[in-house]
Design an enzyme around this catalytic site. Structure first.
Site, PDB file in Angstrom:
ATOM      1  N   HIS A 155       0.835  -1.221   0.000  1.00  0.00           N
ATOM      2  CA  HIS A 155       0.000   0.000   0.000  1.00  0.00           C
ATOM      3  C   HIS A 155       0.860   1.259   0.000  1.00  0.00           C
ATOM      4  O   HIS A 155       0.441   2.302   0.480  1.00  0.00           O
ATOM      5  CB  HIS A 155      -0.948   0.027   1.204  1.00  0.00           C
ATOM      6  CG  HIS A 155      -1.689  -1.250   1.419  1.00  0.00           C
ATOM      7  ND1 HIS A 155      -2.929  -1.503   0.879  1.00  0.00           N
ATOM      8  CD2 HIS A 155      -1.347  -2.384   2.085  1.00  0.00           C
ATOM      9  CE1 HIS A 155      -3.324  -2.724   1.222  1.00  0.00           C
ATOM     10  NE2 HIS A 155      -2.377  -3.277   1.949  1.00  0.00           N
ATOM     11  N   SER A 276      14.645  21.463 -17.269  1.00  0.00           N
ATOM     12  CA  SER A 276      13.409  22.221 -17.381  1.00  0.00           C
ATOM     13  C   SER A 276      13.717  23.553 -18.039  1.00  0.00           C
ATOM     14  O   SER A 276      14.777  24.142 -17.813  1.00  0.00           O
ATOM     15  CB  SER A 276      12.814  22.456 -15.995  1.00  0.00           C
ATOM     16  OG  SER A 276      11.964  23.588 -16.017  1.00  0.00           O
ATOM     17  N   LYS A 282      16.312  21.661 -12.297  1.00  0.00           N
ATOM     18  CA  LYS A 282      15.665  20.389 -12.606  1.00  0.00           C
ATOM     19  C   LYS A 282      16.528  19.406 -13.386  1.00  0.00           C
ATOM     20  O   LYS A 282      17.297  19.779 -14.256  1.00  0.00           O
ATOM     21  CB  LYS A 282      14.385  20.642 -13.413  1.00  0.00           C
ATOM     22  CG  LYS A 282      13.233  21.129 -12.581  1.00  0.00           C
ATOM     23  CD  LYS A 282      12.867  20.127 -11.504  1.00  0.00           C
ATOM     24  CE  LYS A 282      11.404  20.139 -11.157  1.00  0.00           C
ATOM     25  NZ  LYS A 282      10.520  19.500 -12.038  1.00  0.00           N
ATOM     26  N   GLU A 289       9.439   8.290 -17.394  1.00  0.00           N
ATOM     27  CA  GLU A 289       8.050   8.737 -17.571  1.00  0.00           C
ATOM     28  C   GLU A 289       7.523   8.345 -18.953  1.00  0.00           C
ATOM     29  O   GLU A 289       6.366   7.960 -19.114  1.00  0.00           O
ATOM     30  CB  GLU A 289       7.962  10.254 -17.400  1.00  0.00           C
ATOM     31  CG  GLU A 289       8.233  10.710 -15.979  1.00  0.00           C
ATOM     32  CD  GLU A 289       8.488  12.206 -15.917  1.00  0.00           C
ATOM     33  OE1 GLU A 289       7.561  12.976 -16.211  1.00  0.00           O
ATOM     34  OE2 GLU A 289       9.617  12.607 -15.588  1.00  0.00           O
TER      35      GLU A 289
END
Ligand code: ARG
Length: 457
Positions: A155, A276, A282, A289
């Site tokens: 979980h 970024s 970043k 992804e």
């Protein structure tokens, strides 16, 4: 002028041509299309349907077309409709009327079915290499960083301490099954449809086994209608790709999480990250992804292939032209994602000290107290409750298990004494789990050996 225009007076509209052509997708398999025609020409010559010199002239012309396609010296145009007619038209421009003999005893239906099976045989071999590479990268990572203690989650809440190696092996087994599944599916590509004709076979004395042999297939598709109408071999490859993408996507998600400052367990190799345009600090895990995102595409491909044949009457219907876009996309996407995932594992670094101090005294050791009591004869359910009360005792005081003393333990159950505290060590907790498939390092090592053996097959 189309190759099939005999019964037409005007022919299809420009819009129809644009709607029905499939050249962009077909160009991915021009090598296979020419190979199929070469084998067919050879067979026609061998069985005497055309003179051997004509077969040789056809092969020569085909090899020139192949060269032109490879170099880009010639490219098909809209009016060719598909790769089969493009190749035949160009061949006819080169060898004249003889080109018209190539289509003896075949149809585009068995041609396209053959091309795709050849394409799959080649691409599944490359996908197998990449899955093998990824599996190897995971096993190398277990060897180098596997003995890093991390929380095992359920979980997404801390559950029990485990070795990172245990976690990575879970993925390694998934990838090894993907490899197995795709190898199994590859066996079923290995039947040649060529010579099935439109769907009924041919009156000409062809030798389908010879064509199959020339193309490197280990046999023929036995039924001519099955040969041109079935797509289950594509569906199962795509299904296996979809399952593999699920595994890659779960792995990608964990890499995204693990590379956050919050988890800080891994640092991605720079070559698999991007910056970024606004936030200078970043370094984003875009490769992971994208793998996660591309899984969605492959599921869509599988859906398309399944729905395309549902309730489709036998045999060939033009609907089936749509199969290649979905199939090629599924295989190419899985191939690229597997390779990228291997690259990420090969280059990331693991912060091995990340959880070392944090896990001592953490409630993820609560099961240890329960298991310790079980060793003293208490039923597990009761032991679980006692341990739960100890967690509540600590929480009420805002402390962790490190605050427990022999006295506090004794207050909670007559069987509990100070020696239970020795079990509250996360490394020892992981190492006690020696049951088959458990996280203990002996079990991790045993599985690495097993998987390395599979890897070599
Ligand atoms: N381009 C077609 C396809 O991909 C080839 C077969 C065409 N057959 C036909 N009867 N129109 O399916």
């Amino acid at each position: 002028m189309a190759l099939w225009d005999g019964r037409f007076s005007g022919g299809p509209s420009e819009e129809m041509l644009r709607f029905s052509e499939s050249l962009e997708v077909d160009l991915q398999m021009f090598e296979e299309d020419v190979a199929g025609s070469m084998a067919h020409a050879t067979m026609l010559g061998e069985v005497g349907l055309i003179p051997q010199e004509e077969a040789a002239a056809l092969r020569h012309g085909l090899s020139e077309v192949l060269e032109e396609l490879r170099s880009g010296a010639w490219a098909p145009s809209l009016s060719h409709e598909d790769i089969h007619m493009a190749v035949e038209s160009r061949l006819t421009e080169k060898v004249g009327a003889l080109g018209g003999k190539l289509h003896t005893a075949r149809s585009r239906n068995d041609q396209v079915a053959t091309d795709v099976r050849l394409w799959l045989k080649g691409h599944l071999a490359i996908l197998d290499q990449q899955l093998t590479r990824l599996l190897g990268a995971l096993l190398d990572r277990v060897d180098s960083d596997g003995r890093t203690l991390i929380p095992g989650f359920t979980h997404l809440q801390r559950g029990q301490p485990i070795w990172l190696g245990h976690h990575l092996l879970a993925y390694a087994w998934m990838i090894s099954r993907d490899r197995e599944r795709l190898r199994d599916a590859a066996r079923r590509q290995d039947r040649c449809p060529l010579g099935a004709g439109a769907m009924a076979g041919t009156p000409h004395p062809i030798d389908r086994h010879r064509t199959a042999e020339l193309l490197g297939f280990s046999g023929v598709v036995e039924n001519a209608m099955d040969a041109v109408a079935s797509r289950d071999h594509m569906q199962e490859v795509t299904a296996a790709c979809a399952i593999a993408m699920t595994h890659l996507s779960r792995m990608a998600e964990e890499l995204v999480m693990w590379s956050t400052r919050e988890f800080a367990l891994v640092r991605m190799g720079e070559s698999w990250t991007t910056g970024s345009s606004i936030m200078p600090q970043k370094r984003n895990p875009d490769a992971a992804e994208l793998v996660r995102g591309k899984a969605a595409r492959v599921y869509g491909d599988l859906q398309a292939l399944l729905v395309m044949t549902k309730a489709l009457p036998l045999a060939y219907n033009r609907d089936l032209q749509e199969d290649k876009a979905a199939l090629f996309d599924a295989v190419n996407t899985t191939l690229a994602s597997t390779s990228v995932m291997a690259g990420m594992w090969e280059s990331l670094t693991v912060n091995r000290a990340r959880y070392t101090s944090e896990l001592a005294g953490d409630f993820l050791l609560a099961t240890e107290i329960a298991d310790w009591l079980v060793n003293r004869g208490l039923p597990f359910r009761d032991a679980h409750r006692v341990s739960g009360k100890l967690v509540a005792w600590c929480e009420a005081r805002g402390v962790g298990f490190e605050a427990l003393t022999a006295e506090v333990l004794a207050e909670h159950h007559p069987l509990l004494d100070g020696s239970a505290l020795e079990w509250l060590d996360p490394v020892a907790a992981a190492e006690r789990r020696t049951s088959t498939g458990g996280t203990a390092w002996v079990e991790v090592s045993r599985q690495v050996l097993q998987l390395r053996e599979l890897l070599s097959l």
